[in-house]
Design an enzyme around this catalytic site. Sequence first.
Site, short mmCIF file in Angstrom:
data_model
loop_
_atom_site.label_atom_id
_atom_site.label_comp_id
_atom_site.label_asym_id
_atom_site.label_seq_id
_atom_site.Cartn_x
_atom_site.Cartn_y
_atom_site.Cartn_z
N ASN A 74 0.93 -0.86 -0.10
CA ASN A 74 -0.19 -0.02 -0.25
C ASN A 74 1.30 1.23 0.04
O ASN A 74 1.50 1.32 0.48
CB ASN A 74 -1.09 -0.15 1.05
CG ASN A 74 -1.82 -0.95 1.29
OD1 ASN A 74 -1.99 -1.44 0.36
ND2 ASN A 74 -2.75 -1.75 2.29
N HIS A 134 5.64 -0.41 -3.05
CA HIS A 134 5.32 -0.31 -3.73
C HIS A 134 5.58 0.69 -3.69
O HIS A 134 4.43 1.76 -4.82
CB HIS A 134 3.72 -0.48 -4.51
CG HIS A 134 3.95 -2.51 -5.07
ND1 HIS A 134 2.90 -2.78 -4.72
CD2 HIS A 134 4.65 -2.58 -5.31
CE1 HIS A 134 2.80 -3.44 -5.19
NE2 HIS A 134 3.99 -3.83 -5.80
N CYS A 151 14.65 15.55 -12.77
CA CYS A 151 15.33 15.23 -11.25
C CYS A 151 15.83 14.39 -10.69
O CYS A 151 16.61 14.28 -9.55
CB CYS A 151 15.82 16.58 -11.67
SG CYS A 151 14.65 17.80 -10.03
N THR A 188 -4.28 -9.08 0.66
CA THR A 188 -3.71 -8.92 -0.88
C THR A 188 -3.86 -10.13 -1.36
O THR A 188 -4.92 -11.44 -1.08
CB THR A 188 -2.47 -8.68 -0.62
OG1 THR A 188 -2.13 -8.84 -2.63
CG2 THR A 188 -1.62 -10.29 0.20
N SER A 189 -4.82 -9.85 -1.99
CA SER A 189 -5.14 -10.79 -3.39
C SER A 189 -3.93 -12.04 -3.74
O SER A 189 -4.25 -12.92 -4.88
CB SER A 189 -5.76 -10.72 -4.67
OG SER A 189 -4.76 -9.96 -5.30
N ASN A 235 -8.53 -12.35 5.29
CA ASN A 235 -8.79 -12.46 3.88
C ASN A 235 -10.62 -12.61 3.91
O ASN A 235 -10.22 -14.01 4.48
CB ASN A 235 -7.73 -12.58 2.57
CG ASN A 235 -8.36 -11.52 1.40
OD1 ASN A 235 -9.68 -11.44 0.91
ND2 ASN A 235 -7.56 -10.90 1.14
N1 APR Z 1 -10.32 -7.05 4.62
C1 APR Z 1 -9.12 -8.08 4.53
N2 APR Z 1 -9.09 -8.06 3.28
C2 APR Z 1 -10.39 -7.91 2.45
C3 APR Z 1 -10.97 -6.46 3.18
C4 APR Z 1 -10.96 -6.29 4.35
N3 APR Z 1 -12.34 -5.35 4.68
N4 APR Z 1 -11.33 -6.20 1.80
C5 APR Z 1 -11.46 -7.11 0.58
N5 APR Z 1 -9.94 -7.36 1.00
C6 APR Z 1 -8.82 -8.74 -0.16
C7 APR Z 1 -10.09 -8.72 -1.11
O1 APR Z 1 -10.23 -10.25 -1.40
C8 APR Z 1 -8.47 -9.45 -2.18
O2 APR Z 1 -8.06 -10.33 -2.07
O3 APR Z 1 -8.02 -7.60 0.18
C9 APR Z 1 -7.46 -7.90 -1.53
C10 APR Z 1 -7.23 -6.49 -2.46
O4 APR Z 1 -6.78 -7.45 -3.45
P1 APR Z 1 -6.21 -6.00 -4.77
O5 APR Z 1 -7.41 -5.45 -4.59
O6 APR Z 1 -5.83 -7.20 -5.75
O7 APR Z 1 -4.90 -5.27 -4.11
P2 APR Z 1 -3.20 -5.74 -3.33
O8 APR Z 1 -3.21 -7.05 -3.57
O9 APR Z 1 -2.94 -5.14 -2.58
O10 APR Z 1 -2.79 -5.47 -5.09
C11 APR Z 1 -1.49 -5.43 -4.83
O11 APR Z 1 -1.68 -4.48 -7.20
O12 APR Z 1 -2.95 -2.58 -8.60
C12 APR Z 1 -1.72 -3.12 -7.69
O13 APR Z 1 -0.23 -1.66 -7.25
C13 APR Z 1 -1.50 -2.76 -7.33
O14 APR Z 1 -0.56 -2.60 -4.80
C14 APR Z 1 -1.09 -2.59 -5.86
C15 APR Z 1 -1.34 -4.48 -6.04
#
Ligand code: APR
Length: 255
Positions: A106, A123, A134, A192-193, A217
Site C-alpha cells: 500500500n 510499491h 531530476c 492482498t490478492s 482475507n
Molecule cells: N480485510 C481484508 N482483506 C480484504 C478486505 C478486508 N476488509 N476487503 C477486501 N479484502 C481483500 C480482497 O479479497 C482481495 O484479496 O483484499 C484483497 C485486495 O486485493 P488487490 O485489490 O489485488 O490489492 P493488492 O493485493 O494490494 O494488489 C497488489 O496490485 O494494482 C496493484 O500496485 C497495486 O499494490 C497493488 C498491487
Amino acid sequence: MQPSQTLIEQAAAACARGTKGVALTGAGISVESGIPPFRGKGGLWEKIDPMKYAHIDALVSNPAEVWEVLFRGIGELLTTATPNAGHLGLQRLEQMGILQTVITQNVDGLHQKAGSSDVIEFHGTHAVLRCMGCHVRSDWQAITLDRIPPVCPCGAYLRPDVVMFGEPIDVGLLRRSQILSANCDVMLVVGTSATVEPAAYLPLIAKDRGAFIIEINPEPTPLTDRVSDVTLLGPAGEVMERIVAAVANIQGRSL
Ligand code: APR
C-alpha cells in the site's frame, strides 16, 4: 463471515511462538479505513483500466490524464484516511515482541500512522512527489493542483513516488524483503490478492524456509490451502482484534 475460534487460536499460538514475524499487507487491510481495493467487487480496476492509467507508459505519454483520473483522486482519499483495527493490530503484535517488520504494497502510509516502526513501502508512497526529470523528491504541500500535471522547479513534471505497472521494485527494498521473508518464523499475509509479483512471491519464500503462514482475507487467494497454514476468512480489522486478544491471553497465561 467470521473464522472459528479454533482457527483464531491456531493463528495466535503461532504468533505467540514468533519473535521474527513479518506481515505482508495489501489494499484489503485499508478497506475498513474507507480506501477501496484494486481488484474484486468495488475495486478501482473495475472502474478504470490499469493499463490505461496505472502503467508507466501511460504516465509518460499522457501525464495530465493519469494525474486527473488516478493521482488526484487517490491523493484526496488518502489525506483523510486513518488507520483501522487491522493496522493497529499489527502494531500491537510488534509491541508484544512478535512482529519485526511490515512489508506493505500500500502507498497510503497507514501502517506508519498506526505506529509500526519498521515499514517497507514495497510499491512506494503516495505521500511524496518525485520529479520525472531530476528525480528530486518534494512534498505535496509544495505544490498546487491548479495546473495538472504539477511542475518541478527544473521544468519537468512531478509524480507521486509510487511504483507503477511496468516499473521495477527498488532493489534494496526487494532484497531486504526477501531476506526478512526467508528468516521470519511467522508471516501474516493480510488483505492482498497475492497476484502481483514480486510481492506475491514473498510468502512462498517464507513458507519454503519453514515459517508459519497466516492469511487474513474475506476471500480465498492463490495462497489459500496451498501455502497458508491457517486461512482466516474475514475482514482484517475484526480478525486482527481477535488474534491480538488470543495472543494476549496466551502471553498472560505463560507469565
Ligand atoms: N480485510 C481484508 N482483506 C480484504 C478486505 C478486508 N476488509 N476487503 C477486501 N479484502 C481483500 C480482497 O479479497 C482481495 O484479496 O483484499 C484483497 C485486495 O486485493 P488487490 O485489490 O489485488 O490489492 P493488492 O493485493 O494490494 O494488489 C497488489 O496490485 O494494482 C496493484 O500496485 C497495486 O499494490 C497493488 C498491487
